[in-house]
Scaffold this active site. Structure first.
Site, PDB file in Angstrom:
ATOM      1  N   SER A 122       0.579  -6.817   0.888  1.00 25.74           N
ATOM      2  CA  SER A 122       1.315  -7.004   1.181  1.00 25.74           C
ATOM      3  C   SER A 122       1.314  -6.139   3.331  1.00 25.74           C
ATOM      4  O   SER A 122       2.423  -7.011   3.753  1.00 25.74           O
ATOM      5  CB  SER A 122       3.050  -6.955   0.609  1.00 25.74           C
ATOM      6  OG  SER A 122       2.474  -4.574   0.859  1.00 25.74           O
ATOM      7  N   LYS A 135       6.727   0.173   1.187  1.00 31.66           N
ATOM      8  CA  LYS A 135       7.043  -1.063   2.823  1.00 31.66           C
ATOM      9  C   LYS A 135       8.318  -0.274   3.641  1.00 31.66           C
ATOM     10  O   LYS A 135       8.098   0.687   3.621  1.00 31.66           O
ATOM     11  CB  LYS A 135       8.325  -2.215   1.563  1.00 31.66           C
ATOM     12  CG  LYS A 135       7.660  -2.620   0.729  1.00 31.66           C
ATOM     13  CD  LYS A 135       7.278  -4.091   0.854  1.00 31.66           C
ATOM     14  CE  LYS A 135       6.868  -5.227  -0.567  1.00 31.66           C
ATOM     15  NZ  LYS A 135       5.881  -4.322  -1.013  1.00 31.66           N
TER      16      LYS A 135
END
Lengths: 205, 205
Positions: free
Chosen positions: B125, B162
């Site tokens: 990701s 993230k």
DNA sequence: TCATATACTGTAAAAATATACAGTATAAAT
DNA sequence: ATTTATACTGTATATTTTTACAGTATATGA
């Protein structure tokens, strides 16, 4: 962190050395003896300045009540400092002092293989391998490289970090960015020196 | 090494703890206060015994002149080893022994900011930020994060790495891969715990 | 039962230590 | 020319700290 005067630096170093040698901090008088002062107040004043600047803490009323917050020599003493070398256009990425941008405290055995220095990456030729500009690539000095290794190669007037591929007399230095092209060298015509290979990478966020 | 009596062990531990907390050794009186003795001679006698048995050294005439020769605890300070923690699907990335995959010898000050552990990256990701699977991201334990920071966040049944973006009640956790979508959380409905933020990255080639 | 080791209390004094105060000197900054 | 910061000397004193000495109490082994 505030700058220290020459004498304050000496006093801080004196405290650290004493602490390392004996296991407890020195008294004012002992600092004086060590640094040649003739009045305990000389040491006192420097200690107060060091406290004000945040380098040490002094517990009032306690003998030897000095604790070090920020060591000056911390870095030099705390084990190894690995040099960071800029990837310069020409010339070897030698460990000569003038090429060392800075030093980073870390363990040369932190990766699977030992390494000798960090090379600071310039340009985007390896971006598809997740190697960004200003990343630090850990380089092990060796000429023992295999096809597919990420190597530092010095050509006539260029030092470059690329994937290594060699077949007979043809040396290919392959980038990881489709906008860059592979450097092809016929070793019968041009010299190429393998300086080392990458064993790891670090990046500061 | 000679055996210590129960009280001698206590006194030695007391000296070590005091030393760790303050940076200098305790006085006899301070040991008494800590261990409940009412006479400085109680501490004195135990210290003498510890010296005779080779655990400490006492510099005669010096205040706080105690140095430790042989620690009882045998602190595992064989150079610092930073733990590597796998990014597990659920639960905190705690430093509990069972979560530690391995340890890497390195300096916690090698990056601009100090850090506490490495988080081993799973998945793709963050690939567009050059963060690959199995890269080790250096995490500083903190809840003090700003928009744009690369953070470790624990959601109900997931821990994720993230980019952080928060506006009022809306927390966005943004990946760096167009094939992944941003996690949007309404903090009034769901809890989210910031475990720490990334201060660097290392990769083994 | 007696010696011995452990584990203290309580006191006191000598020595070590921090720390305040009063100065001196020098170089750099204003 | 005057202030300010650095860098001390020299003295004095209150406080901290070590350390010796005189006891008490308890458990253990001989």
């Amino acid at each position: 962190m505030k700058e220290l005067t020459k004498q304050q630096t000496k006093v801080l170093a004196c405290v650290e050395v004493y602490l390392n040698q004996t296991g407890f901090p020195p008294t004012r008088a002992e600092i004086c003896k060590e640094l040649g002062f003739k009045s305990p107040n000389a040491a006192e004043m420097h200690l107060r300045a060091l406290e004000k600047k945040g380098y040490i803490n002094i517990k009032s009323g306690s003998s030897r009540g000095i604790s070090i917050i920020k060591s000056q020599q911390e870095y030099e003493q705390s084990g190894l400092q690995i040099p960071v070398i800029g990837l310069v256009a020409a010339g070897s990425p030698t460990l000569a002092e003038e090429n060392i941008e800075k030093r980073i405290p870390c363990d040369p055995e932190m990766f699977a293989d030992q390494f000798d220095y960090f090379l600071k990456v310039k340009g985007l030729s390896m971006i598809d391998a997740g190697i960004h500009e200003d990343d630090l690539v850990a380089i092990k000095k060796t000429t023992d490289v295999k096809n597919g290794d990420l190597v530092v190669v010095r050509l006539e007037n260029e030092v470059t970090l690329k994937y290594f591929k060699k077949k007979d007399h043809l040396l290919e230095l392959i980038p990881a960015n489709k906008d860059f092209s592979t450097i092809e060298i016929d070793l019968r015509e041009q010299e190429a020196f393998v300086e080392g290979k990458s064993v790891g990478l670090i990046r500061t966020h």
